[in-house]
Scaffold this active site. Sequence first.
Site, short mmCIF file in Angstrom:
data_model
loop_
_atom_site.label_atom_id
_atom_site.label_comp_id
_atom_site.label_asym_id
_atom_site.label_seq_id
_atom_site.Cartn_x
_atom_site.Cartn_y
_atom_site.Cartn_z
N VAL A 154 0.83 -1.21 0.00
CA VAL A 154 0.00 0.00 0.00
C VAL A 154 0.87 1.26 0.00
O VAL A 154 0.60 2.23 -0.72
CB VAL A 154 -0.99 0.00 1.19
CG1 VAL A 154 -1.82 1.27 1.20
CG2 VAL A 154 -1.90 -1.22 1.13
N CYS A 155 1.95 1.22 0.80
CA CYS A 155 2.84 2.39 0.85
C CYS A 155 3.49 2.62 -0.51
O CYS A 155 3.62 3.77 -0.96
CB CYS A 155 3.94 2.18 1.88
SG CYS A 155 3.30 1.92 3.53
N SER A 156 3.87 1.55 -1.17
CA SER A 156 4.50 1.69 -2.48
C SER A 156 3.54 2.34 -3.46
O SER A 156 3.90 3.25 -4.20
CB SER A 156 4.92 0.33 -3.02
OG SER A 156 5.89 -0.25 -2.17
#
Lengths: 175, 160
Positions: free
Chosen positions: B43-45
């Site tokens: 998700v962060c990526s």
Amino acid sequence: MSLRPPVSADDHSSGKNDAPIELVEYGDYECPHCGRAYPILQKLQHKMGDDLRFIFRNFPLAEMHPHAIMAATAAEAAALQGKFWEMHDIIFEHQQELSGHALIDFAEQLKLDVNKFANDIRSQALADKVEEDFESGMRSGVNGTPTFFINGVKYEGSWEDEDLYEYLQAVLKDI
Amino acid sequence: MLSVGSKAPEFSLYATPDQKISLSEFRGKRVILAFYPADWSPVCSDQMALYNEMLKYFHKLNAELIGVSVDGKWCHMAFSHDRNLHFPLLADFEPKGEVSEKYGVYDHTVGECKRALYVIDEEGVVRWAYLSPTGVNPGADGILNALEEMDQVAENDLNN
């Protein structure tokens, strides 16, 4: 989250304008998830017939996908010759090979005026059109590709397999 | 989280192995602070890749984007390089989570930042704050709305 701006005549749409369900995809031609969604959406359109109007807006993630903007522009250039969906389809069917040469090949296969096509893909107007789509996605809360909007509202559920079809059938019942 | 109208706490964190960035360097510009749990996580990526495509729009609104997580500077460098990111990632690494804690977004149970966004104005005052569910990429519409609202307020102030 809702779609900003709403669907208009500037959009590429397939299906009846007054269909009860309006499905908008924000997609990136080089995104593998969009590639996976492509046959599912084809099937969905086929199964839903007149109940569905499908709209595609560009959301190229250019830093990640170096061919995404050129592919988006190619579909827009084909649209100028009345063949948006044909180009949209052929690109998704050849996602692994989206070089400039490949795009010209597609234009030839679709019997486009290739000189005009080659000029149009370099035009600022089409670059602007792709960017406007991207900006509208940003404002509508698109957080990755593909992102779908159903009758103007962001769809957070799964689009895999039959999930989207089943969801849309339920929406249809409530209309 | 810090409330809107409060002063954004100063910090100075590594952005590269040999360079630190401080919030006060951005006085006169708006700052978008994106706290996120971890480099490399899916998700962060996606969230960082998304914002990476939007820098031009943030710049048009006089805003600079800064990512913050507890990952170390070398980890940030590798992540940033791999994803072709064009904005700084700050390492809230030592003492771990100190800055995130000051901003009220440190999750002690997992030892990571929560997924949270702040928009800070030209004077260093918090103008918008948003805590996203950790598993959800919040997109950028909230950030853009906040920045544009700030433009609106500034314009009204000029007219009055």
